[in-house]
Design an enzyme around this catalytic site. Structure first.
Site, PDB file in Angstrom:
ATOM      1  N   ASN A  31      31.818  28.081  36.546  1.00 53.91           N
ATOM      2  CA  ASN A  31      33.309  27.957  36.676  1.00 53.91           C
ATOM      3  C   ASN A  31      34.279  27.983  35.389  1.00 53.91           C
ATOM      4  OD1 ASN A  31      32.761  27.599  39.540  1.00 53.91           O
ATOM      5  ND2 ASN A  31      32.432  25.221  39.424  1.00 53.91           N
ATOM      6  N   LYS A  33      35.386  28.904  31.625  1.00 59.84           N
ATOM      7  CA  LYS A  33      36.269  30.247  30.897  1.00 59.84           C
ATOM      8  C   LYS A  33      35.588  30.900  30.683  1.00 59.84           C
ATOM      9  CE  LYS A  33      39.686  31.253  27.756  1.00 59.84           C
ATOM     10  NZ  LYS A  33      40.329  32.681  28.348  1.00 59.84           N
ATOM     11  N   LYS A  35      34.010  34.027  30.962  1.00 62.95           N
ATOM     12  CA  LYS A  35      33.032  35.221  31.593  1.00 62.95           C
ATOM     13  C   LYS A  35      33.429  36.641  31.784  1.00 62.95           C
ATOM     14  CE  LYS A  35      33.948  33.213  36.024  1.00 62.95           C
ATOM     15  NZ  LYS A  35      34.182  32.093  35.136  1.00 62.95           N
ATOM     16  N   THR A  36      34.388  36.973  31.787  1.00 66.68           N
ATOM     17  CA  THR A  36      34.919  37.988  31.791  1.00 66.68           C
ATOM     18  C   THR A  36      35.165  38.841  29.725  1.00 66.68           C
ATOM     19  OG1 THR A  36      35.909  37.605  33.434  1.00 66.68           O
ATOM     20  CG2 THR A  36      36.787  40.007  31.894  1.00 66.68           C
ATOM     21  N   THR A  37      35.654  37.699  28.875  1.00 68.37           N
ATOM     22  CA  THR A  37      35.547  38.243  28.045  1.00 68.37           C
ATOM     23  C   THR A  37      33.906  38.305  27.514  1.00 68.37           C
ATOM     24  OG1 THR A  37      35.990  35.168  27.079  1.00 68.37           O
ATOM     25  CG2 THR A  37      37.787  36.805  27.738  1.00 68.37           C
ATOM     26  N   ARG A  45      31.171  45.391  21.410  1.00 69.90           N
ATOM     27  CA  ARG A  45      30.334  45.896  20.559  1.00 69.90           C
ATOM     28  C   ARG A  45      29.588  46.750  20.403  1.00 69.90           C
ATOM     29  NH1 ARG A  45      26.104  40.642  20.791  1.00 69.90           N
ATOM     30  NH2 ARG A  45      28.223  39.753  18.497  1.00 69.90           N
ATOM     31  N   PHE A  86      44.551  38.093  43.030  1.00 75.02           N
ATOM     32  CA  PHE A  86      42.912  36.935  43.379  1.00 75.02           C
ATOM     33  C   PHE A  86      43.288  36.750  44.324  1.00 75.02           C
ATOM     34  CE2 PHE A  86      42.131  36.592  38.981  1.00 75.02           C
ATOM     35  CZ  PHE A  86      43.048  36.212  38.133  1.00 75.02           C
ATOM     36  N   TRP A  88      42.271  34.352  46.521  1.00 75.70           N
ATOM     37  CA  TRP A  88      42.753  33.497  46.923  1.00 75.70           C
ATOM     38  C   TRP A  88      44.224  33.408  47.508  1.00 75.70           C
ATOM     39  CZ3 TRP A  88      40.201  33.377  42.456  1.00 75.70           C
ATOM     40  CH2 TRP A  88      40.705  33.057  41.356  1.00 75.70           C
ATOM     41  N   GLU A 123      34.315  40.469  37.950  1.00 78.50           N
ATOM     42  CA  GLU A 123      34.984  39.400  38.928  1.00 78.50           C
ATOM     43  C   GLU A 123      34.500  40.421  40.648  1.00 78.50           C
ATOM     44  OE1 GLU A 123      35.517  37.482  37.849  1.00 78.50           O
ATOM     45  OE2 GLU A 123      37.393  38.110  36.047  1.00 78.50           O
TER      46      GLU A 123
HETATM   47  P1  ATP Z   1      38.052  35.118  30.870  1.00 79.96           P
HETATM   48  O1  ATP Z   1      38.600  36.413  31.565  1.00 79.96           O
HETATM   49  O2  ATP Z   1      38.582  34.721  30.043  1.00 79.96           O
HETATM   50  O3  ATP Z   1      37.304  35.202  30.464  1.00 79.96           O
HETATM   51  P2  ATP Z   1      37.137  33.894  33.487  1.00 79.96           P
HETATM   52  O4  ATP Z   1      36.614  35.243  33.478  1.00 79.96           O
HETATM   53  O5  ATP Z   1      35.640  33.161  32.615  1.00 79.96           O
HETATM   54  O6  ATP Z   1      37.972  34.290  32.060  1.00 79.96           O
HETATM   55  P3  ATP Z   1      37.572  33.838  35.649  1.00 79.96           P
HETATM   56  O7  ATP Z   1      36.951  33.083  36.673  1.00 79.96           O
HETATM   57  O8  ATP Z   1      37.803  35.330  35.807  1.00 79.96           O
HETATM   58  O9  ATP Z   1      37.449  33.472  34.445  1.00 79.96           O
HETATM   59  O10 ATP Z   1      39.672  33.288  36.294  1.00 79.96           O
HETATM   60  C1  ATP Z   1      40.093  33.300  35.426  1.00 79.96           C
HETATM   61  C2  ATP Z   1      41.367  32.657  35.202  1.00 79.96           C
HETATM   62  O11 ATP Z   1      41.573  31.561  35.617  1.00 79.96           O
HETATM   63  C3  ATP Z   1      41.448  33.214  33.380  1.00 79.96           C
HETATM   64  O12 ATP Z   1      42.562  33.247  33.292  1.00 79.96           O
HETATM   65  C4  ATP Z   1      40.389  31.355  33.675  1.00 79.96           C
HETATM   66  O13 ATP Z   1      41.120  30.580  32.131  1.00 79.96           O
HETATM   67  C5  ATP Z   1      41.672  30.478  34.149  1.00 79.96           C
HETATM   68  N1  ATP Z   1      40.037  29.042  34.603  1.00 79.96           N
HETATM   69  C6  ATP Z   1      38.375  29.590  34.516  1.00 79.96           C
HETATM   70  N2  ATP Z   1      38.606  28.634  34.316  1.00 79.96           N
HETATM   71  C7  ATP Z   1      39.091  27.301  34.699  1.00 79.96           C
HETATM   72  C8  ATP Z   1      39.095  26.299  34.957  1.00 79.96           C
HETATM   73  N3  ATP Z   1      37.898  25.470  34.877  1.00 79.96           N
HETATM   74  N4  ATP Z   1      40.199  25.327  35.318  1.00 79.96           N
HETATM   75  C9  ATP Z   1      41.189  26.899  34.939  1.00 79.96           C
HETATM   76  N5  ATP Z   1      41.984  27.680  34.899  1.00 79.96           N
HETATM   77  C10 ATP Z   1      40.427  28.637  35.227  1.00 79.96           C
HETATM   78 MG    MG Z   2      37.061  36.273  34.817  1.00 83.77          MG
END
Ligand code: ATP
Ligand code: MG
Length: 191
Positions: A31, A33, A35-37, A45, A86, A88, A123
């Site tokens: 949950n 932040k 994962k994607t970055t 790399r 998204f 949802w 995703e």
């Molecule tokens: P990123 O793309 O920054 O690496 P992510 O891939 O881990 O994030 P996702 O689950 O894909 O995150 O969520 C997409 C968006 O939701 C991102 O902009 C992220 O900052 C936001 N987000 C992630 N975790 C949370 C959280 N626990 N509460 C609120 N927003 C969140």
């Molecule tokens: Mg993501």
């Protein structure tokens, strides 16, 4: 002065002996932040090593023009978003499911015959989690992929069958997130 040095703890799956060279299935889930970055960090790399890389984005809207799409265009890497935003927030989940299945059809071909070194399925846990794409089909395609191909899958709720099959699974945990302090998404950090 102490002469004692503690060796790094071996991980639970550490093995002794010669190590093999192989493409990895990597899952970034949880949950928090990152994962994607983190996946994009690998893309950067690997691209630096002249490896052939691509990212298919399952949820992000086809019109997405975030920092990563802009960067990819500048460096000549294909990043294809083919979602409807998204899920949802989606009005029509059947349409989201159809889009995901269509992109999975393309992904299968890219994985099997695309000549890539790194393929990111961003995703991609959601279509599996929602039951739009069977996990068994995904594992089957991953099992039959070219030996040296690395595949990275991101998203929350990674299904058990995928976690079992993967070589590297990382769970991001939330410790703090600016969203909870009323700070809005910052360009370059979030998008
Ligand atoms: P990123 O793309 O920054 O690496 P992510 O891939 O881990 O994030 P996702 O689950 O894909 O995150 O969520 C997409 C968006 O939701 C991102 O902009 C992220 O900052 C936001 N987000 C992630 N975790 C949370 C959280 N626990 N509460 C609120 N927003 C969140
Ligand atoms: Mg993501």
């Amino acid at each position: 002065m102490s002469t004692q040095q503690s060796a790094p703890e071996p991980g639970p799956q550490s093995v002794k002996g010669p190590r093999i060279n192989k493409g990895l299935v990597i899952v970034n889930t949880g949950n928090g932040k990152g994962k994607t970055t983190a996946a994009m960090g690998v893309l950067f790399r690997a691209w630096g090593r002249d490896m052939k890389v691509t990212m298919l984005q399952f949820i992000k809207h086809t019109t997405a023009n975030f920092g990563e799409q802009r960067a990819a265009q500048k460096i000549g890497v294909t990043v294809r978003a083919m979602g409807d935003g998204f899920t949802w927030r989606s009005q029509d989940l059947e349409q989201s499911a159809d889009l995901a299945r269509a992109l999975w059809e393309d992904a299968k071909e890219i994985i099997a015959t695309g000549g890539y070194d790194v393929v990111i399925l961003d995703e991609f846990t959601y279509p599996m989690h929602y039951g739009w794409i069977p996990v068994e089909d995904v594992v089957e395609v991953l099992r039959n992929r070219p030996d040296m191909l690395h595949v990275i899958i991101t998203g929350r709720h990674a299904p058990e069958g995928l976690v079992e099959f993967a070589d590297l699974v990382t769970e991001m945990n939330v410790v703090k997130h600016p969203y909870h302090s009323g700070i809005k998404a910052q360009p370059g950090i979030e998008f």
